[in-house]
Design a protein around this motif. Structure first.
Motif, PDB file in Angstrom:
ATOM      1  N   ARG A 111      -2.902  -5.388  -4.788  1.00  0.00           N
ATOM      2  CA  ARG A 111      -1.419  -5.403  -4.816  1.00  0.00           C
ATOM      3  C   ARG A 111      -0.945  -4.890  -6.157  1.00  0.00           C
ATOM      4  N   ASP A 112       0.245  -4.318  -6.156  1.00  0.00           N
ATOM      5  CA  ASP A 112       0.829  -3.958  -7.454  1.00  0.00           C
ATOM      6  C   ASP A 112       1.889  -5.000  -7.831  1.00  0.00           C
ATOM      7  N   ASP A 113       2.409  -4.859  -9.056  1.00  0.00           N
ATOM      8  CA  ASP A 113       3.369  -5.861  -9.560  1.00  0.00           C
ATOM      9  C   ASP A 113       4.595  -5.959  -8.666  1.00  0.00           C
ATOM     10  N   ALA A 114       5.041  -4.800  -8.160  1.00  0.00           N
ATOM     11  CA  ALA A 114       6.264  -4.805  -7.346  1.00  0.00           C
ATOM     12  C   ALA A 114       6.046  -5.627  -6.072  1.00  0.00           C
ATOM     13  N   GLU A 115       4.860  -5.491  -5.478  1.00  0.00           N
ATOM     14  CA  GLU A 115       4.617  -6.245  -4.239  1.00  0.00           C
ATOM     15  C   GLU A 115       4.557  -7.748  -4.526  1.00  0.00           C
TER      16      GLU A 115
END
Ligand SMILES: C[S@@+](CC[C@H](N)C(=O)[O-])C[C@H]1O[C@@H](n2cnc3c(N)ncnc32)[C@H](O)[C@@H]1O
Length: 403
Positions: A111-115
């Motif tokens: 996952r990335d930070d935005a998710e």
């Protein structure tokens, strides 16, 4: 009740290729280190008979080529897949339990930070919805089964109902995570003593606590994902997880997986010990997961063995294992290795010695035993103690090779 195996250390007995056996023995030698066991995503959701992460890590680094593909056909909550990714190997996981597949997929999807930020936001919205309904004294959104009415205090059931409705209305991909968060807190909020226990006990749970716990558990999940992210190499290896029966492996095709698995690392069910369909009935029901295929195809399930005599149980287990070896032989590369972590079980007074049974079935179905390590384990089931009178119950790490 039978309890899961406790790692108690002790000397491992080894056999076969000495170098390989030493690696197997080292993998078994892992002590009951709770932190090690629960680090990052491993500790998010309970799962009966999870593999010790250190064992999984040592088996992967010991036997999977650095550029190979690790396959776990009984992947459960995904321990082997996660450890394979950390060790830089791509992985394939299958399991017939739809809850296992949901968990393993969630743990192995980077996952990335935005998710992660969107996930926390979505959890906040679900909580606000649940709190508003609680304050408005809203009724349940549907009729609950007698099982649920029996397992939860009325106010807890109502609050969980609001959380469930909120999660159902959340957008993907947050929704899939929030469903698992709900699953992770369900048993704790029920009167059930645990997944593998039929016993119930009274629990005092204050109004608003289920919602607070839901938010806290989502926050914990995001932290765990961040912690795992720090351990993964760049670029992160991939893992693909599907629902499949280990005696069929219909999803492990060239079209789905252009690179054939080179190393299978797994812990098949402990025969006649667990009943995952029953243990997970509550979670499967609340997540709306269809368990019919799992009900039909669960291997080693206690419910199928209780009526059998010891020798018939052994025959039945040999047939189940034969189905697994045949399917594995079809999907693995010709020179693939297989590592099985298995424990002895007992039916009636008859010990089912996993090492002997596996060696015989494997030879007849395309695999050669290469090395093994075995360590004594306590046996908690009073009714079958006599089965281990002559020699203790043991857990085994078994190395096999195709051909
Ligand atoms: C000992 S557990 C594996 C636990 C896993 N290593 C972990 O760390 O979570 C055995 C698994 O076999 C799965 N299983 C049982 N019968 C199966 C079948 N016929 N095909 C595929 N998986 C099956 C169960 O759902 C369970 O997840």
């Amino acid at each position: 009740m039978k309890r899961s195996l406790t790692n108690i250390g002790g000397r491992a007995q080894t056999g076969g290729d000495a170098k390989a056996a030493a690696v197997l023995a080292h993998a078994l030698d892992v002590g009951p280190d709770e932190d090690e066991h629960r680090a990052h995503v491993h500790g998010f959701h309970t799962y009966a008979a999870r593999m010790h992460p250190l064992t999984a890590a040592r088996l992967v680094s010991g036997f999977a080529e650095p550029d190979g593909v690790v396959f776990d056909p009984f992947c459960g909550s995904g321990t082997v897949l996660v450890e394979a990714m950390i060790a830089g190997r791509s992985a394939i996981g299958t399991d017939l339990n739809p809850l296992a597949v949901r968990l393993a997929r969630a743990k192995t999807r980077p996952r990335d930070d935005a998710e992660l930020a969107a996930l926390l936001l979505a959890a906040g919205e679900v909580a606000a919805h649940a709190n508003a309904r609680r304050k408005a004294r809203a009724g349940a959104s549907r009729r609950y089964s007698p099982e649920d009415v029996h397992l939860f205090e009325p106010h807890v059931l109502l609050e969980l109902d609001s959380l469930r409705v909120g999660v159902r209305d959340a957008k993907e991909p947050a929704r899939a995570d929030l469903e698992l968060v709900l699953s992770a807190i369900l048993v704790k909020l029920s009167k059930k003593q645990g997944d593998t226990s039929e016993k119930t006990e009274g629990r005092r749970i204050g109004a608003g606590y289920p919602t607070k716990l839901f938010v806290r558990k989502t926050e914990e999940w995001t932290r765990r994902l961040v912690d795992l992210g720090r351990l993964l190499p760049t670029p992160a290896p991939t893992a693909k997880v599907d629902v499949d029966d280990a005696t069929i492996l219909a999803t492990v095709t060239k079209a789905n997986h252009p690179r054939r698995p080179t190393c299978l690392v797994t812990s098949p069910p402990y025969v006649a010990t667990y009943d995952y369909v029953a243990h997970h009935a509550l979670r499967l029901r609340w997540l709306g997961l269809d368990a019919q295929d799992f009900e039909r195809g669960e291997m080693g399930a206690r419910r199928r063995y209780t009526e059998l005599s010891g020798p018939r149980a052994q025959g039945f287990w040999e047939d189940e294992l034969a189905g697994f070896f045949d399917a594995a032989a079809r999907v693995l590369r010709d020179d693939a290795t297989m590592v099985l972590l298995m424990a002895d079980s007992a039916v009636d007074r008859h010990a089912l010695r996993a090492d002997d049974i596996v060696a015989a079935v494997a030879r007849a179905h395309g695999f050669r035993p290469i090395a093994r390590a075995s360590q004594a384990r306590p046996h908690f089931h009073a009714a079958t103690t006599a089965a281990f009178h002559d020699a203790p119950r043991r857990e085994h790490a078994l190395l096999l090779r195709r051909g």
